[in-house]
Design an enzyme around this catalytic site. Structure first.
Site, PDB file in Angstrom:
ATOM      1  N   GLU A  47       0.865  -1.195   0.000  1.00  0.00           N
ATOM      2  CA  GLU A  47       0.000   0.000   0.000  1.00  0.00           C
ATOM      3  C   GLU A  47       0.892   1.233   0.000  1.00  0.00           C
ATOM      4  OE1 GLU A  47      -3.033   0.108  -0.842  1.00  0.00           O
ATOM      5  OE2 GLU A  47      -2.975  -2.064  -0.983  1.00  0.00           O
ATOM      6  N   CYS A  80      -1.372   9.461   3.511  1.00  0.00           N
ATOM      7  CA  CYS A  80      -1.393   8.991   2.122  1.00  0.00           C
ATOM      8  C   CYS A  80      -2.654   9.485   1.433  1.00  0.00           C
ATOM      9  CB  CYS A  80      -1.318   7.474   2.081  1.00  0.00           C
ATOM     10  SG  CYS A  80      -2.622   6.707   3.054  1.00  0.00           S
TER      11      CYS A  80
HETATM   12  P1  NAD Z   1       8.986   4.673   3.451  1.00  0.00           P
HETATM   13  O1  NAD Z   1       8.724   3.974   2.169  1.00  0.00           O
HETATM   14  O2  NAD Z   1      10.142   5.555   3.529  1.00  0.00           O
HETATM   15  O3  NAD Z   1       9.168   3.591   4.629  1.00  0.00           O
HETATM   16  C1  NAD Z   1       8.177   2.631   4.925  1.00  0.00           C
HETATM   17  C2  NAD Z   1       8.809   1.469   5.675  1.00  0.00           C
HETATM   18  O4  NAD Z   1       9.716   0.803   4.786  1.00  0.00           O
HETATM   19  C3  NAD Z   1       9.645   1.898   6.877  1.00  0.00           C
HETATM   20  O5  NAD Z   1       9.486   0.959   7.909  1.00  0.00           O
HETATM   21  C4  NAD Z   1      11.055   1.861   6.326  1.00  0.00           C
HETATM   22  O6  NAD Z   1      12.039   1.670   7.315  1.00  0.00           O
HETATM   23  C5  NAD Z   1      10.983   0.662   5.391  1.00  0.00           C
HETATM   24  N1  NAD Z   1      11.985   0.624   4.318  1.00  0.00           N
HETATM   25  C6  NAD Z   1      12.642   1.671   3.749  1.00  0.00           C
HETATM   26  N2  NAD Z   1      13.481   1.218   2.780  1.00  0.00           N
HETATM   27  C7  NAD Z   1      13.330  -0.132   2.737  1.00  0.00           C
HETATM   28  C8  NAD Z   1      13.905  -1.160   1.944  1.00  0.00           C
HETATM   29  N3  NAD Z   1      14.795  -0.893   1.006  1.00  0.00           N
HETATM   30  N4  NAD Z   1      13.524  -2.425   2.156  1.00  0.00           N
HETATM   31  C9  NAD Z   1      12.589  -2.721   3.099  1.00  0.00           C
HETATM   32  N5  NAD Z   1      12.017  -1.796   3.894  1.00  0.00           N
HETATM   33  C10 NAD Z   1      12.378  -0.514   3.709  1.00  0.00           C
HETATM   34  O7  NAD Z   1       7.641   5.450   3.844  1.00  0.00           O
HETATM   35  P2  NAD Z   1       7.355   6.355   5.133  1.00  0.00           P
HETATM   36  O8  NAD Z   1       8.057   7.657   4.991  1.00  0.00           O
HETATM   37  O9  NAD Z   1       7.533   5.577   6.377  1.00  0.00           O
HETATM   38  O10 NAD Z   1       5.775   6.592   4.981  1.00  0.00           O
HETATM   39  C11 NAD Z   1       5.249   7.547   4.112  1.00  0.00           C
HETATM   40  C12 NAD Z   1       4.768   6.896   2.833  1.00  0.00           C
HETATM   41  O11 NAD Z   1       3.836   5.877   3.129  1.00  0.00           O
HETATM   42  C13 NAD Z   1       4.038   7.877   1.935  1.00  0.00           C
HETATM   43  O12 NAD Z   1       4.401   7.631   0.607  1.00  0.00           O
HETATM   44  C14 NAD Z   1       2.578   7.532   2.169  1.00  0.00           C
HETATM   45  O13 NAD Z   1       1.723   7.903   1.117  1.00  0.00           O
HETATM   46  C15 NAD Z   1       2.661   6.054   2.336  1.00  0.00           C
HETATM   47  N6  NAD Z   1       1.500   5.521   3.059  1.00  0.00           N
HETATM   48  C16 NAD Z   1       0.594   4.778   2.361  1.00  0.00           C
HETATM   49  C17 NAD Z   1      -0.535   4.299   2.994  1.00  0.00           C
HETATM   50  C18 NAD Z   1      -1.560   3.499   2.258  1.00  0.00           C
HETATM   51  O14 NAD Z   1      -2.392   2.863   2.904  1.00  0.00           O
HETATM   52  N7  NAD Z   1      -1.550   3.475   0.945  1.00  0.00           N
HETATM   53  C19 NAD Z   1      -0.744   4.566   4.357  1.00  0.00           C
HETATM   54  C20 NAD Z   1       0.219   5.323   5.034  1.00  0.00           C
HETATM   55  C21 NAD Z   1       1.340   5.801   4.378  1.00  0.00           C
END
Ligand code: NAD
Length: 551
Positions: free
Chosen positions: A309, A343
């Site tokens: 997501e 999001c």
């Molecule tokens: P992010 O992608 O930076 O990180 C998300 C998670 O992934 C964190 O736990 C991070 O440590 C981990 N991560 C980062 N790099 C990784 C890798 N290479 N391999 C595995 N894991 C890794 O996102 P964020 O800043 O934590 O959250 C914001 C984003 O999330 C925004 O884009 C927002 O739109 C999205 N979001 C989407 C939803 C939805 O339901 N669609 C809900 C909430 C947030």
């Protein structure tokens, strides 16, 4: 590893709760706290005081029930006061990733063999405890990620909803062991069994609700997991884990390791014994995970499943005949609530040219009145989460100044050293501009002029995302039109595009916004199961000759 056939006694009954005062029955959304009530305000202030006394504590990672400290540490900071450390956490390495997967594997046989009702009761007990400690969890959300009181309460309430909802959905799934058609001469069963060990990788912005929802949906189905919370919100996850232990969580079912995404998270994604990855976060990371999970590793005997997501570029269409007051209220709440860090946040307002000038003027007036400051003092808008986010949003504002007409904000706000950015509105933005196409994830709104409803719909759909959207209109025909053609996973009419409620608004996006998992919906748990069909011959079929036909 094969999941053992579950020996469950199917039942339509809702499980009973052993702790807590909440009587189980039909699912109901958790009511919001009324902060106009003086007693609730006092309770919130007292909870903040108690949490402040516990700032800076060190938290272990937990693998197979064992508490482990590592050499390297992660400091989680209050974005309103970055010099204040909320919690010190461990920095797990690749050896810990291996250890955590092995602990989850070891716990799987016993956990997956438990009757569904026992697993569902864990969720209900957790909900009951969380309900009693609402203010405390709100306080942790306020100090660790900068939510104001109402946003923190919405996060806690959504967590309770996920726990209550998935417990009930799990029991329905358990009861659904008989396919609707029984083949003559056979007894046919369909059992939803768990997948095995999964990696749960949540984002920081709903650090309780999304983290807990993803984890508990996976484990209630009988899976065991390694939970890797975001390094921006590890303290909340640590407190939720402690709550699960209090509710009776078995060792190894959830292995808690807040760690670096690219190192620890990646090790989980690539591990040959991790069967599924439940990820919520940015498009960039989600796509990387999708690609890596598709590659077969040595020793891997299954196709990994990914539940992804991702981000959004969500639009609100403001139609010519709408209630302008309601539209302005909805756009302001969706664009600037929690500093635009949802999001589902509205980052594009697409406004009919006939009402554009009036709408814009009144929108700016309303947004200008937003109070910015420390969320602990319950200001409407707090800081963005981190220095990285602060710089990214300010960079986008610089881009915006070349792409649109700045009509509000456009700068950082100096307030106690926190990462504050003023609510920012750009007018006359072209639909193809970067600030109208790329997710900014901050308090920045692009206002786009449209020549009519057909063009509004075209602009709304013309990004790579498809998460949420809203339409303000009094025309039934145009709402129907949007219902058919506005291509987003969550569409709202005459209300804001944020604030999805568990059960009522199953949540998940189209296109680059994700795999449309519909969290908080009846189908969500299926993503963490595989269906096993069992046919037993119990007599002679009337047309036995035909049984050799088909798949
Ligand atoms: P992010 O992608 O930076 O990180 C998300 C998670 O992934 C964190 O736990 C991070 O440590 C981990 N991560 C980062 N790099 C990784 C890798 N290479 N391999 C595995 N894991 C890794 O996102 P964020 O800043 O934590 O959250 C914001 C984003 O999330 C925004 O884009 C927002 O739109 C999205 N979001 C989407 C939803 C939805 O339901 N669609 C809900 C909430 C947030």
């Amino acid at each position: 590893m094969n999941a053992p056939a579950a020996k469950l006694s199917p039942s339509d009954n809702i499980p009973t709760v052993n702790t807590g005062a909440h009587a189980p029955g039909a699912f109901r959304n958790e009511p919001f706290i009324n902060f106009h009530d003086a007693a609730n305000r006092r309770a919130m202030e007292e909870a903040l005081e108690r949490v402040r006394e516990r700032l800076g504590h060190e938290y272990p990672i937990v693998i197979g029930g064992e508490r482990i400290k590592t050499q390297e540490k992660i400091a989680s900071r209050n974005p309103a006061w970055p010099s204040v450390i909320v919690g010190i956490h461990q920095e797990p390495d690749l050896a810990h990733a291996e250890q955590a997967v092995q602990a989850a594997l070891a716990a799987f046989p016993a956990w997956s063999a438990k009757p569904m009702v026992e697993r569902a009761e864990l969720l209900l007990r957790s909900a009951a405890i969380l309900r009693k400690r609402k203010f405390e969890f709100c306080a942790w959300l306020i100090v660790e990620v900068g939510k104001n009181w109402a946003e923190a309460d919405a996060d806690v309430g959504e967590t309770i909803d996920f726990l209550e909802f998935y417990a009930r959905e799990a029991m329905k799934l358990d009861a659904a062991t008989t396919p609707p058609i029984q083949f003559p001469g056979e007894r046919n069963q369909l059992r939803y069994i768990p997948l095995g060990v999964g990696a749960v990788i949540p984002p920081w912005n709903f650090p309780l609700a999304i983290m807990a929802g993803m984890t508990m949906a996976a484990i209630v189905c009988g899976n065991t997991v390694v939970l890797k919370p975001s390094v921006d919100a590890p303290t909340i996850a640590a407190h939720f884990y402690a709550l699960l232990e209090e509710a009776g969580l078995s060792e190894g079912v959830v292995n808690l390791c807040a760690g670096s995404g690219p190192v620890f998270g990646n090790a989980l994604v690539e591990h040959p014994q991790v069967r599924f990855i439940s990820f919520t976060g940015s498009k960039k990371v989600g796509l990387e995970i999708h690609e890596k999970a598709a590659r077969r590793r040595e020793g891997q005997i299954f196709i990994k499943r990914t539940v992804l997501e991702l981000g959004g570029k969500d639009a609100i269409i403001v139609d010519v005949d709408c209630d302008i007051d309601a539209a302005i209220e909805g756009v302001v709440a969706s664009a600037f609530g929690f500093s635009g860090q949802k999001c589902s946040a509205c980052s594009r307002a697409i406004v009919d040219e006939h009402i554009y000038d009036e709408f814009l003027e009144r929108l700016v007036e309303k947004a200008r009145a937003i109070r910015i400051g420390d969320p602990a003092e319950n200001f409407y808008m707090g800081p963005v989460i981190s220095e990285t986010a602060y710089r990214r949003v300010l960079d986008y504002i610089t881009v915006g100044k070349t792409e649109g007409r700045l009509v509000l904000g456009g700068e950082a706000v100096n307030c106690g050293g926190g990462y504050y950015i003023a609510p920012t509105i750009f007018a006359d933005v072209a639909p193809t501009a970067r600030i109208a196409q790329e997710e900014i994830f901050g308090p920045v709104l692009a206002v786009i002029k449209s020549s009519g409803f057909a063009e509004s719909l075209h602009i709304a759909n013309d990004t790579e995302y498809g998460l949420t959207g809203a339409v303000y209109s009094q025309s039934r025909d145009r709402l129907e039109w949007a219902g058919d053609e506005f291509h987003v996973g969550n569409l709202y009419f005459n209300r804001k595009c944020t604030g999805a409620m568990v059960g009522a608004h199953p949540f998940g996006g189209f296109n680059m916004s994700g795999t449309d998992s519909k969290a908080g919906g009846a189908d969500y748990l299926l993503l963490f199961t595989q269906a096993k069909s069992i046919a037993e011959k119990i007599g002679t079929a009337p047309d036995a000759d035909n049984q050799c036909k088909g798949l």
